[in-house]
Design a protein around this motif. Structure first.
Motif, mmCIF file in Angstrom:
data_model
loop_
_atom_site.group_PDB
_atom_site.id
_atom_site.type_symbol
_atom_site.label_atom_id
_atom_site.label_comp_id
_atom_site.label_asym_id
_atom_site.label_seq_id
_atom_site.Cartn_x
_atom_site.Cartn_y
_atom_site.Cartn_z
ATOM 1 N N PHE A 240 0.827 -1.197 -0.077
ATOM 2 C CA PHE A 240 -0.023 0.089 0.022
ATOM 3 C C PHE A 240 0.812 1.341 0.101
ATOM 4 N N MET A 241 1.920 1.157 0.734
ATOM 5 C CA MET A 241 2.706 2.382 0.789
ATOM 6 C C MET A 241 3.541 2.660 -0.439
ATOM 7 N N PHE A 242 4.024 1.587 -1.217
ATOM 8 C CA PHE A 242 4.558 1.667 -2.281
ATOM 9 C C PHE A 242 3.781 2.271 -3.424
ATOM 10 N N LEU A 243 2.500 1.878 -3.290
ATOM 11 C CA LEU A 243 1.337 2.333 -4.173
ATOM 12 C C LEU A 243 1.320 3.805 -4.063
ATOM 13 N N CYS A 244 1.013 4.019 -2.986
ATOM 14 C CA CYS A 244 0.839 5.518 -2.438
ATOM 15 C C CYS A 244 2.021 6.397 -3.155
ATOM 16 N N ALA A 245 3.443 5.938 -2.889
ATOM 17 C CA ALA A 245 4.403 6.679 -3.414
ATOM 18 C C ALA A 245 4.271 6.662 -5.184
ATOM 19 N N ALA A 246 4.107 5.531 -5.603
ATOM 20 C CA ALA A 246 3.916 5.754 -7.025
ATOM 21 C C ALA A 246 2.778 6.262 -7.796
ATOM 22 N N SER A 247 1.719 6.552 -7.041
ATOM 23 C CA SER A 247 0.705 7.262 -7.276
ATOM 24 C C SER A 247 0.955 8.655 -7.285
ATOM 25 N N PHE A 248 1.764 8.942 -6.173
ATOM 26 C CA PHE A 248 2.092 10.425 -5.987
ATOM 27 C C PHE A 248 3.257 10.990 -7.032
#
Length: 65
Positions: free
Chosen positions: A40-48
């Motif tokens: 989830f955290m990697f997905l948030c960073a990639a989305s950012f």
């Protein structure tokens, strides 16, 4: 120096968890939970990052010269 026979050496629950014990099952679920949080955290960073790349491409005049 302490000498001990291999049968008297006990490993911690992390290394030698019994497959049927509740501690072993909890450790397995804790690892899966941790992987889910990391994903989830990697997905948030990639989305950012993707958001800023898309914004920069749509407004090229706003980039610094």
């Amino acid at each position: 120096m302490i000498f001990a026979s291999p049968s008297s050496i006990l490993a911690c629950a992390t290394c030698m968890a019994d497959k049927g014990s509740l501690v072993g099952q909890a450790q397995g679920f804790a690892i899966l939970f941790m992987l889910g949080v990391l994903a989830f955290m990697f997905l948030c960073a990639a989305s950012f990052v993707y958001f800023f790349v898309r914004r920069q491409r749509s407004h090229p005049s706003l980039t610094a010269v």
